[in-house]
Design a protein around this motif. Structure first.
Motif, PDB file in Angstrom:
ATOM      1  N   LEU A  57      35.403  46.779  36.548  1.00  0.00           N
ATOM      2  CA  LEU A  57      34.645  47.640  35.919  1.00  0.00           C
ATOM      3  C   LEU A  57      34.624  48.301  34.159  1.00  0.00           C
ATOM      4  CD1 LEU A  57      31.710  47.152  36.000  1.00  0.00           C
ATOM      5  CD2 LEU A  57      31.252  49.532  37.208  1.00  0.00           C
ATOM      6  N   GLN A  58      36.237  49.215  34.700  1.00  0.00           N
ATOM      7  CA  GLN A  58      36.401  49.557  33.574  1.00  0.00           C
ATOM      8  C   GLN A  58      36.950  48.270  32.198  1.00  0.00           C
ATOM      9  OE1 GLN A  58      39.426  51.764  35.101  1.00  0.00           O
ATOM     10  NE2 GLN A  58      37.565  53.181  36.533  1.00  0.00           N
ATOM     11  N   SER A  59      36.670  47.643  33.251  1.00  0.00           N
ATOM     12  CA  SER A  59      37.386  46.224  31.750  1.00  0.00           C
ATOM     13  C   SER A  59      36.048  45.536  31.113  1.00  0.00           C
ATOM     14  CB  SER A  59      37.991  44.699  32.221  1.00  0.00           C
ATOM     15  OG  SER A  59      37.749  44.522  33.284  1.00  0.00           O
ATOM     16  N   GLY A  60      35.298  46.041  31.936  1.00  0.00           N
ATOM     17  CA  GLY A  60      34.434  45.675  30.926  1.00  0.00           C
ATOM     18  C   GLY A  60      33.680  44.532  31.485  1.00  0.00           C
ATOM     19  N   ALA A  61      32.955  43.272  30.267  1.00  0.00           N
ATOM     20  CA  ALA A  61      31.969  41.923  30.806  1.00  0.00           C
ATOM     21  C   ALA A  61      32.893  41.133  32.059  1.00  0.00           C
ATOM     22  CB  ALA A  61      31.444  41.558  29.437  1.00  0.00           C
ATOM     23  N   GLY A  62      34.235  41.130  31.388  1.00  0.00           N
ATOM     24  CA  GLY A  62      35.522  40.489  32.208  1.00  0.00           C
ATOM     25  C   GLY A  62      34.992  40.456  34.035  1.00  0.00           C
ATOM     26  N   CYS A  63      34.659  42.012  34.227  1.00  0.00           N
ATOM     27  CA  CYS A  63      34.722  42.412  35.764  1.00  0.00           C
ATOM     28  C   CYS A  63      33.744  41.224  36.528  1.00  0.00           C
ATOM     29  CB  CYS A  63      33.883  43.582  35.581  1.00  0.00           C
ATOM     30  SG  CYS A  63      32.735  43.613  35.978  1.00  0.00           S
ATOM     31  N   ILE A  64      33.168  40.181  36.016  1.00  0.00           N
ATOM     32  CA  ILE A  64      32.023  39.688  36.720  1.00  0.00           C
ATOM     33  C   ILE A  64      33.094  38.370  37.443  1.00  0.00           C
ATOM     34  CG2 ILE A  64      29.442  40.364  35.546  1.00  0.00           C
ATOM     35  CD1 ILE A  64      30.211  37.128  34.024  1.00  0.00           C
ATOM     36  N   HIS A  65      34.346  38.129  36.324  1.00  0.00           N
ATOM     37  CA  HIS A  65      34.693  37.206  36.699  1.00  0.00           C
ATOM     38  C   HIS A  65      36.038  37.146  37.948  1.00  0.00           C
ATOM     39  CE1 HIS A  65      32.717  34.229  33.810  1.00  0.00           C
ATOM     40  NE2 HIS A  65      32.972  35.611  33.291  1.00  0.00           N
ATOM     41  N   THR A  66      35.979  38.371  38.744  1.00  0.00           N
ATOM     42  CA  THR A  66      36.682  39.015  39.379  1.00  0.00           C
ATOM     43  C   THR A  66      37.141  38.443  40.558  1.00  0.00           C
ATOM     44  OG1 THR A  66      36.514  41.883  38.877  1.00  0.00           O
ATOM     45  CG2 THR A  66      37.293  41.200  41.011  1.00  0.00           C
ATOM     46  N   ARG A  67      38.200  37.876  41.226  1.00  0.00           N
ATOM     47  CA  ARG A  67      38.804  37.203  42.254  1.00  0.00           C
ATOM     48  C   ARG A  67      39.950  38.382  42.878  1.00  0.00           C
ATOM     49  NH1 ARG A  67      38.361  31.835  40.100  1.00  0.00           N
ATOM     50  NH2 ARG A  67      38.931  31.754  37.878  1.00  0.00           N
ATOM     51  N   CYS A  68      39.298  37.347  44.227  1.00  0.00           N
ATOM     52  CA  CYS A  68      39.991  37.938  45.294  1.00  0.00           C
ATOM     53  C   CYS A  68      41.356  38.679  44.552  1.00  0.00           C
ATOM     54  CB  CYS A  68      40.241  37.033  46.672  1.00  0.00           C
ATOM     55  SG  CYS A  68      40.978  37.277  47.928  1.00  0.00           S
ATOM     56  N   PRO A  69      42.369  39.550  45.922  1.00  0.00           N
ATOM     57  CA  PRO A  69      43.396  39.840  44.661  1.00  0.00           C
ATOM     58  C   PRO A  69      44.240  39.371  45.567  1.00  0.00           C
ATOM     59  CG  PRO A  69      42.407  41.763  46.572  1.00  0.00           C
ATOM     60  CD  PRO A  69      40.880  40.200  46.265  1.00  0.00           C
ATOM     61  N   GLN A  70      44.293  38.205  46.496  1.00  0.00           N
ATOM     62  CA  GLN A  70      45.082  37.663  46.860  1.00  0.00           C
ATOM     63  C   GLN A  70      45.971  36.878  45.875  1.00  0.00           C
ATOM     64  OE1 GLN A  70      46.002  38.073  50.130  1.00  0.00           O
ATOM     65  NE2 GLN A  70      47.965  36.515  49.767  1.00  0.00           N
ATOM     66  N   PRO A  71      47.123  37.111  45.521  1.00  0.00           N
ATOM     67  CA  PRO A  71      47.820  36.231  44.844  1.00  0.00           C
ATOM     68  C   PRO A  71      47.718  34.352  44.745  1.00  0.00           C
ATOM     69  CG  PRO A  71      49.347  37.740  45.448  1.00  0.00           C
ATOM     70  CD  PRO A  71      48.210  37.762  46.288  1.00  0.00           C
ATOM     71  N   ASP A  72      46.540  33.889  43.676  1.00  0.00           N
ATOM     72  CA  ASP A  72      46.408  32.584  43.220  1.00  0.00           C
ATOM     73  C   ASP A  72      45.209  32.466  44.335  1.00  0.00           C
ATOM     74  OD1 ASP A  72      48.644  32.156  41.782  1.00  0.00           O
ATOM     75  OD2 ASP A  72      50.281  31.911  43.902  1.00  0.00           O
ATOM     76  N   CYS A  73      44.405  33.260  44.587  1.00  0.00           N
ATOM     77  CA  CYS A  73      43.609  32.891  45.285  1.00  0.00           C
ATOM     78  C   CYS A  73      42.675  32.066  44.601  1.00  0.00           C
ATOM     79  CB  CYS A  73      43.038  33.586  46.531  1.00  0.00           C
ATOM     80  SG  CYS A  73      41.115  33.707  47.571  1.00  0.00           S
ATOM     81  N   PRO A  74      41.508  31.948  44.210  1.00  0.00           N
ATOM     82  CA  PRO A  74      40.299  31.645  43.058  1.00  0.00           C
ATOM     83  C   PRO A  74      39.245  31.953  43.770  1.00  0.00           C
ATOM     84  CG  PRO A  74      40.661  29.953  44.762  1.00  0.00           C
ATOM     85  CD  PRO A  74      41.940  30.499  44.991  1.00  0.00           C
ATOM     86  N   VAL A  75      39.308  32.296  44.565  1.00  0.00           N
ATOM     87  CA  VAL A  75      37.485  33.031  45.100  1.00  0.00           C
ATOM     88  C   VAL A  75      37.124  34.417  44.485  1.00  0.00           C
ATOM     89  CG1 VAL A  75      36.174  33.666  47.085  1.00  0.00           C
ATOM     90  CG2 VAL A  75      37.645  32.081  47.212  1.00  0.00           C
TER      91      VAL A  75
END
Length: 131
Positions: A57-75
Motif C-alpha cells: 500500500l505504501q507503494s501507491g496505486a501499484g498495490c492493486i497488482h500485488t501477487r502471492c509472495p511465493q517467488p514466480d507465483c502469478p496469483v
C-alpha cells in the motif's frame, strides 16, 4: 490474471494441518493469526499477509497488482484477502480508493469528473448502450 485470484481460505477451507508454518516467517500462526492461502495453495499467516499488504500500500496505486509472495507465483491478491488481512488502523480506505481508481481508469465507459475538487466517476451512456 485477476481471474486466477481466489478467495482467501484457511487451508482451502479446512483447519491448518498440525505443524504447518507460515511460508514467510516460518512460524506456526499464534491466535488470532491463521494460515491463509489463495488458489495457488501457498500458505502464509494473516500477520504476514497484513505486513505484505501494508508495504504494498505504501507503494501507491501499484498495490492493486500485488501477487502471492511465493517467488514466480502469478496469483493476484483478491479484494477479500485485502479486506480480511489489512491491519486495523492501516489506510484500508486508501486501498479501496486505489482499487476504485484502477477500475475506473481501466474502463473505457467510465471517467473521472475533471474538477480538481471532485472525486466522482461518471459513466458514458449512449442510446445504443441503453437498448
Amino acid at each position: 490474471e485477476a481471474a486466477a485470484a481466489a478467495e482467501a481460505t484457511s487451508e482451502g477451507g479446512g483447519a491448518a494441518a498440525p505443524g504447518s508454518v507460515c511460508g514467510i516467517c516460518f512460524e506456526p500462526p499464534a491466535p488470532p493469526a491463521e494460515l491463509l492461502s489463495l488458489r495457488c495453495g501457498h500458505e502464509f499467516c494473516s500477520d504476514c499477509w497484513g505486513g505484505l499488504m501494508t508495504t504494498a500500500l505504501q507503494s501507491g496505486a501499484g498495490c492493486i497488482h500485488t501477487r502471492c509472495p511465493q517467488p514466480d507465483c502469478p496469483v493476484l491478491l483478491p479484494a477479500e484477502l485485502w479486506q480480511r488481512c489489512l491491519p486495523a488502523g492501516t489506510a484500508a480506505g486508501a486501498w479501496s480508493m486505489l482499487h476504485l481508481r484502477s477500475f475506473v481508469d481501466a474502463n473505457a465507459l467510465l471517467c473521472w469528473c475533471p474538477s480538481a475538487s471532485c472525486s466522482t466517476a461518471a459513466a458514458l451512456v449512449t442510446e445504443s448502450a441503453a437498448d
